[in-house]
Write an enzyme that holds these catalytic residues in place. Structure first.
Site, PDB file in Angstrom:
ATOM      1  N   THR A  32       0.823  -1.207   0.000  1.00 46.37           N
ATOM      2  CA  THR A  32       0.000   0.000   0.000  1.00 46.37           C
ATOM      3  C   THR A  32       0.854   1.252   0.000  1.00 46.37           C
ATOM      4  OG1 THR A  32      -0.257   0.545   2.372  1.00 46.37           O
ATOM      5  CG2 THR A  32      -1.550  -1.317   1.511  1.00 46.37           C
ATOM      6  N   ASP A  56      -4.521   5.608   2.305  1.00 44.59           N
ATOM      7  CA  ASP A  56      -4.130   6.502   3.389  1.00 44.59           C
ATOM      8  C   ASP A  56      -4.550   5.800   4.670  1.00 44.59           C
ATOM      9  OD1 ASP A  56      -3.920   8.405   5.376  1.00 44.59           O
ATOM     10  OD2 ASP A  56      -4.939   9.992   4.278  1.00 44.59           O
ATOM     11  N   ASN A  83       4.162  -0.434   8.509  1.00 40.20           N
ATOM     12  CA  ASN A  83       5.357   0.371   8.302  1.00 40.20           C
ATOM     13  C   ASN A  83       5.047   1.854   8.070  1.00 40.20           C
ATOM     14  OD1 ASN A  83       8.269   0.837   7.364  1.00 40.20           O
ATOM     15  ND2 ASN A  83       7.117   1.341   5.508  1.00 40.20           N
ATOM     16  N   SER A 134       8.123  -0.010  14.999  1.00 38.74           N
ATOM     17  CA  SER A 134       8.242   0.995  16.039  1.00 38.74           C
ATOM     18  C   SER A 134       9.559   1.735  15.813  1.00 38.74           C
ATOM     19  CB  SER A 134       8.172   0.345  17.415  1.00 38.74           C
ATOM     20  OG  SER A 134       8.308   1.266  18.458  1.00 38.74           O
ATOM     21  N   TYR A 148       6.789  12.362  18.218  1.00 34.68           N
ATOM     22  CA  TYR A 148       7.143  11.108  17.544  1.00 34.68           C
ATOM     23  C   TYR A 148       7.494  10.049  18.589  1.00 34.68           C
ATOM     24  CZ  TYR A 148       9.566   7.688  14.645  1.00 34.68           C
ATOM     25  OH  TYR A 148       9.952   6.529  14.041  1.00 34.68           O
ATOM     26  N   LYS A 152       5.507   6.326  19.227  1.00 31.98           N
ATOM     27  CA  LYS A 152       6.125   5.001  19.230  1.00 31.98           C
ATOM     28  C   LYS A 152       6.005   4.327  20.596  1.00 31.98           C
ATOM     29  CE  LYS A 152       7.194   5.012  14.923  1.00 31.98           C
ATOM     30  NZ  LYS A 152       6.445   4.123  13.990  1.00 31.98           N
ATOM     31  N   THR A 183      17.532   6.555   5.434  1.00 25.43           N
ATOM     32  CA  THR A 183      16.395   6.687   4.529  1.00 25.43           C
ATOM     33  C   THR A 183      16.053   8.175   4.456  1.00 25.43           C
ATOM     34  OG1 THR A 183      14.749   6.516   6.294  1.00 25.43           O
ATOM     35  CG2 THR A 183      15.535   4.453   5.318  1.00 25.43           C
TER      36      THR A 183
END
Length: 272
Positions: A32, A56, A83, A134, A148, A152, A183
């Site tokens: 997705t 979404d 993810n 996580s 953030y 988590k 990333t």
């Protein structure tokens, strides 16, 4: 055994790297992304083995529809990898209500809705493996990433609880807790709050700690994820990277020392 894997946030970063690795291994993948065009290369190369789904994760009815589509298309969902998510950079005071709500909406509620959607499928199968992406920041914290971090920590609590609730259905859960990786999570995928000058020293100290050696190579995670998906008895937690465990061991040593220091006060508060 050819497993079917449902993975969210497959447009780039870990999601794209892992989705392609699964396809190379002969797995079937429901991938997705908000922008389904980002999956065109996988669809072109792997054909019927991949099912691209525009999604979404904040849209709960769409989450349930996406899981239903994948289960009907492939006949099962053996592994879910939650993810999808992003980073919000900014101090607590700098963070607006809209920014905070959006962060929690995606990182916590999006994950929760997809998890709820797949549970009936896995319960009916009497097997399944749910992998929640996580972060080491769900175990320890850094400044500048407060909301953030909170998202988590919430994922950690949800997942621990769910593991106890569904174990008798043959469903297993793993928290994957990466340290920093190179990333675009901290780049194009990230959002930044409006900065306050008062926190400039905190930001400077944060930036100073972002050395190149602190960031792992994303592609190097593939073998770990393939092993995690293939194992019959997956761990409840898996760090990715060499930075996470030494750091968390020190964090927990400090926490335990504080709890021990104040234990007399704590015991007295019990009242009997």
């Amino acid at each position: 055994m050819k497993k079917t894997i449902f993975i969210t946030g497959a447009s780039r970063g870990f999601g794209k790297i892992w989705a392609e690795a699964f396809l190379k291994q002969g797995y079937q993948v429901a991938a997705t992304a908000r922008d389904i065009n980002s999956l065109n290369d996988l669809a072109s190369q792997y054909g019927d083995a991949v099912l691209p789904i525009q999604l979404d994760v904040n849209d709960r009815p769409a989450d349930f529809a996406a899981v239903k589509k994948a289960a009907e298309h492939f006949g099962s969902i053996d592994v879910l990898i939650n993810n999808a998510g992003y980073g919000l950079f900014g101090t607590i005071e700098e963070t607006s209500e809209q920014e905070a709500r959006a962060q929690i909406e995606t990182n916590v509620f999006g994950l929760l809705w997809i998890t709820q959607a797949v549970l009936p499928v896995m319960r009916k199968q009497r097997h399944g493996h749910i992998i929640q992406v996580s972060s080491v920041l769900g175990v320890a914290t850094l400044p500048i990433l407060g909301v953030y971090n909170a998202s988590k920590f919430a994922v950690e609590g949800l997942t621990e609880t769910l593991a106890a609730e569904v174990k008798d259905f043959g469903i297993k859960l793993t928290l994957v807790e990466p340290n920093g990786f190179a990333t675009d999570w901290a780049g194009a995928s990230a959002l930044q709050t409006q900065q306050m000058e008062e926190y400039a020293p905190v930001r400077a100290a944060f930036q100073a700690g972002l050395t190149d050696d602190a960031f792992g190579i994303p592609e190097a995670t593939v073998d770990a994820i393939l092993k995690l998906v293939d194992t019959a008895n997956p761990p409840s937690r898996l760090f990715l990277g060499k930075v996470a465990l030494p750091w968390v061991k020190q964090v927990y040593a400090n926490r335990l020392a504080t709890w021990e220091e104040w234990n007399d006060v704590a015991v007295a508060a019990h009242g009997k």
